[in-house]
Design a protein around this motif. Structure first.
Motif, PDB file in Angstrom:
ATOM      1  N   LYS A  86      39.527  20.249  -3.055  1.00  0.00           N
ATOM      2  CA  LYS A  86      40.908  19.854  -2.797  1.00  0.00           C
ATOM      3  C   LYS A  86      41.836  20.280  -3.929  1.00  0.00           C
ATOM      4  O   LYS A  86      42.962  20.709  -3.683  1.00  0.00           O
ATOM      5  CB  LYS A  86      41.003  18.338  -2.611  1.00  0.00           C
ATOM      6  CG  LYS A  86      40.470  17.819  -1.296  1.00  0.00           C
ATOM      7  CD  LYS A  86      40.783  16.330  -1.161  1.00  0.00           C
ATOM      8  CE  LYS A  86      40.369  15.801   0.199  1.00  0.00           C
ATOM      9  NZ  LYS A  86      40.717  14.361   0.358  1.00  0.00           N
ATOM     10  N   ARG A 115      40.661  22.431   3.051  1.00  0.00           N
ATOM     11  CA  ARG A 115      41.070  21.156   2.450  1.00  0.00           C
ATOM     12  C   ARG A 115      41.792  21.342   1.119  1.00  0.00           C
ATOM     13  O   ARG A 115      42.261  20.370   0.533  1.00  0.00           O
ATOM     14  CB  ARG A 115      39.852  20.255   2.255  1.00  0.00           C
ATOM     15  CG  ARG A 115      39.134  19.880   3.550  1.00  0.00           C
ATOM     16  CD  ARG A 115      37.963  18.950   3.284  1.00  0.00           C
ATOM     17  NE  ARG A 115      38.409  17.646   2.816  1.00  0.00           N
ATOM     18  CZ  ARG A 115      37.598  16.719   2.293  1.00  0.00           C
ATOM     19  NH1 ARG A 115      36.303  16.977   2.167  1.00  0.00           N
ATOM     20  NH2 ARG A 115      38.068  15.560   1.895  1.00  0.00           N
ATOM     21  N   GLU A 117      44.419  21.578  -1.583  1.00  0.00           N
ATOM     22  CA  GLU A 117      45.790  21.088  -1.632  1.00  0.00           C
ATOM     23  C   GLU A 117      46.569  21.616  -2.829  1.00  0.00           C
ATOM     24  O   GLU A 117      47.766  21.866  -2.722  1.00  0.00           O
ATOM     25  CB  GLU A 117      45.801  19.556  -1.652  1.00  0.00           C
ATOM     26  CG  GLU A 117      45.248  18.922  -0.385  1.00  0.00           C
ATOM     27  CD  GLU A 117      45.284  17.407  -0.437  1.00  0.00           C
ATOM     28  OE1 GLU A 117      45.774  16.857  -1.460  1.00  0.00           O
ATOM     29  OE2 GLU A 117      44.827  16.769   0.525  1.00  0.00           O
TER      30      GLU A 117
END
Length: 503
Positions: A86, A115, A117
Motif C-alpha cells: 500500500k 492496492r 496508495e
C-alpha cells in the motif's frame, strides 16, 4: 556445567564471525528475504522481484550480502502485480535501473499494484534510468507520489506512466526533465480523478506526439502547455497514433485548452477533443494539422476556436460560422481548411430541438427549426407587463445558442391588457392567427415587412380603434399591400397606415 560453557563459547564464536565477516543475506529477518536478488556481472546487488506480503515497504539503499555491504539496484518490474503493498518508501540513495523492458515496453516498476496508495521517491537516484514506460500503470488506488526529483536527463519515454491511475487527483512533475522524451502517449490515460498536473519543467525540443495523453481524464479542467513553448511536434501525417489523436477524448470537464505554444507540421488530430462536452475555448494557433476528422465531435458547448496555421482534409462536426454579439454571421466553413488562418471562429452550441421552449429578455419562444445554419423560433408569449414590446430579430437560449425570430405564434399576446406599442423586426415572416387578438390598448404597431409573407386571420382584431400601423417596406405600394391584407385578413379595421421606406 561443561555443556553450558560449550554453548556459550559457540554463541561467542558465532557473533564474532558475524562481526568479522558480515551478516549473511540468508539469515532470518533479513529484508532481502522478501526479494528475489542476485549479483550481476558488474557486482551489483539486484533486487529483481518483490514477493513479500507487507502493506508498508521500505526499499533499502544498501544491504549486507555475502559478507559485504552493497548498494542495491531496483530492476525491471520489481513490484509489478503485487497485490499487498500500500505504501512504499525508498531510502536515500536507492538506485533504480532499467524500469520495464527497454524496447518492448512490458510491465513497469509498480504496474498493476492494485492496492498501492502512496510512493515516496524523494531519495531515489535516477542516474541509471532510461525509461519510465508504464511505471505506475493501472495502479487504481494510487493517490500520492511524493518526491520524484527526476532532474537528470534520464527518460526518453513516459508512455503509459500513469495510465489507469483512476484515484490520482494531482501530480507534480515540475522537476521532470523531458529533454530526451519523444513521446507522451497515454501518459495519463484513464486518470478519471486527475484535476491538476504540473509540467513546468518540460524542455523537450522534438516530440512525436501526445496521442491519448489525457484520454478519459473526466475531472481535468485545463492543462498549462506554456512550458512546451518552442517544442516541435513531428507527428507523421499518414500514421495514426501520432500527433494529437484522442489526446483529450472523454475529458468531459475540460473547459479551456491552449496548444499554441507548440509548433509542428502535418500532425494528426483524430478525435482530439471528442466528447469534451464542457469545452468552450481552444487555441490551435501555430499548429499544422493534417487529418482532423471528428476533432470536436460532441463538443456541445464549444464557442471559440483559434484556427491553426494550416489544415487539410478535416471536417468539423457542424458547419462553422462567425458569431458577432451572439448572432450568426454570413460566412460558414464546412471544413477547417477553409477557415482563415489564425482567425477567431465561433462554433454555435447545441440547439434545442423543434418544439422546445425558452425565454429571452422576458419574451417566450418556441423552436420551429433547429438547423445549425438558420435556426428559427416563434414568439409564444410574454412574461412582463411592459407597455412597449420590442420583438428582437434573434433570441438566445440559456446556453447562448442563437435563433432567428421569424414568426409571432397563434394567440401569443391574445387578451393582453397592458401592451400599447409593439415593434416587429425584419426577420418576421409570419403573424399567426389571433396573435394580438383583444389587445385593447394596442394602438401603435410597427412592422418591418421586408420578409413578411403570411398574415393570419384576426391577428389584430379587437385592438384599439384607429390604431396606427407604421410599415417599413421597399416601396409605398408594398406598404399599402401589407396594410390591405391586415385590414382584410388581420381584422385591423380602420387601421391607419404610415409608410416608412426600408433601407
Amino acid at each position: 556445567m561443561k555443556k553450558v560453557k560449550g554453548m556459550l563459547m559457540a554463541v561467542v564464536l558465532l557473533l564474532s564471525g558475524m562481526l568479522l565477516f558480515g551478516f549473511d543475506s540468508k539469515a532470518s529477518g533479513d529484508p532481502l528475504d522478501e526479494y528475489s536478488h542476485y549479483l550481476d556481472s558488474d557486482g551489483k546487488l539486484i533486487l529483481d522481484e518483490y514477493h513479500g506480503k507487507s502493506a508498508n515497504v521500505t526499499v533499502p539503499a544498501k544491504a549486507m550480502y555475502e559478507g559485504r555491504m552493497r548498494e542495491t539496484y531496483i530492476y525491471k518490474e520489481t513490484f509489478s502485480k503485487n497485490t499487498y503493498i500500500k505504501n512504499v518508501k525508498f531510502e536515500k540513495g536507492c538506485k533504480i535501473s532499467n524500469i520495464g523492458y527497454r524496447f518492448l515496453g512490458g510491465p513497469g516498476l509498480f504496474s498493476y499494484c492494485s492496492r498501492l496508495e502512496s510512493v515516496d521517491m524523494t531519495g531515489v537516484d535516477w542516474s541509471e534510468l532510461d525509461s519510465a514506460y508504464g511505471m505506475f500503470q493501472n495502479c487504481v488506488s494510487l493517490k500520492t507520489v511524493k518526491g520524484g526529483n527526476w532532474d537528470n536527463e534520464c527518460f526518453d519515454t513516459v508512455k503509459y506512466m500513469f495510465e489507469g491511475c483512476e484515484s490520482l487527483e494531482t501530480i507534480d512533475l515540475s522537476k521532470l526533465d523531458t529533454s530526451r522524451v519523444t513521446d507522451f502517449e497515454s501518459m495519463f490515460k484513464g486518470c478519471s480523478a486527475l484535476k491538476n498536473v504540473s509540467l513546468s519543467r518540460v524542455n523537450a525540443k522534438s516530440i512525436f506526439g501526445f496521442s491519448n495523453m489525457f484520454y478519459g481524464c473526466s475531472s481535468l479542467e485545463t492543462v498549462d502547455f506554456s512550458p512546451f513553448a518552442g517544442t516541435s511536434i513531428k507527428g507523421h501525417s499518414m500514421i495514426t497514433g501520432y500527433g494529437f489523436d484522442h489526446m483529450f477524448e472523454g475529458c468531459t470537464n475540460l473547459k479551456y485548452i491552449d496548444l499554441s505554444p507548440l509548433e509542428g507540421g502535418n500532425c494528426n488530430a483524430l478525435d482530439t477533443f471528442k466528447d469534451c462536452s464542457s469545452l468552450k475555448t481552444v487555441n490551435l494557433h501555430g499548429l499544422k494539422l493534417y487529418y482532423n476528422r471528428n476533432m470536436f465531435n460532441g463538443c456541445s458547448n464549444l464557442s471559440t476556436i483559434y484556427t491553426p496555421a494550416e489544415s487539410e482534409a478535416g471536417d468539423l462536426p457542424n458547419k462553422m460560422c462567425e458569431f458577432t454579439n451572439g448572432r450568426f454571421g454570413s460566412v460558414f466553413y464546412e471544413r477547417l481548411s477553409q477557415a482563415p488562418a489564425n482567425s477567431l471562429i465561433m462554433v454555435p452550441p447545441t440547439r434545442k430541438a423543434e418544439g422546445e421552449t425558452f425565454a429571452y429578455n422576458g419574451i417566450k419562444y418556441r423552436v420551429t427549426y433547429s438547423a445549425v445554419e438558420y435556426a428559427k423560433v416563434e414568439v409564444i408569449g410574454i412574461e412582463t407587463g411592459d407597455e412597449v414590446v420590442v420583438i428582437p430579430d434573434y433570441a438566445c437560449d440559456e446556453n447562448m445558442a442563437s435563433y432567428y425570430v421569424t414568426s409571432i405564434g397563434k394567440n401569443a399576446f391574445g387578451g393582453n391588457s397592458t401592451i400599447k406599442t409593439v415593434i416587429l423586426p425584419s426577420t418576421i415572416e409570419k403573424i399567426s392567427a389571433k396573435a394580438f387578438y383583444k389587445c385593447k390598448k394596442l394602438g401603435n404597431v410597427v412592422i418591418d415587412s421586408r420578409n413578411l409573407k403570411t398574415i393570419g386571420k384576426n391577428c389584430f382584431k379587437k385592438i384599439k380603434k384607429k390604431a396606427k400601423f407604421t410599415i417599413y417596406a421597399r416601396s409605398k405600394k408594398k406598404a399599402q399591400t401589407v396594410m390591405s391584407k391586415l385590414n382584410k385578413f388581420g381584422g385591423a379595421k380602420n387601421g391607419k397606415l404610415k409608410y416608412k421606406k426600408a433601407n
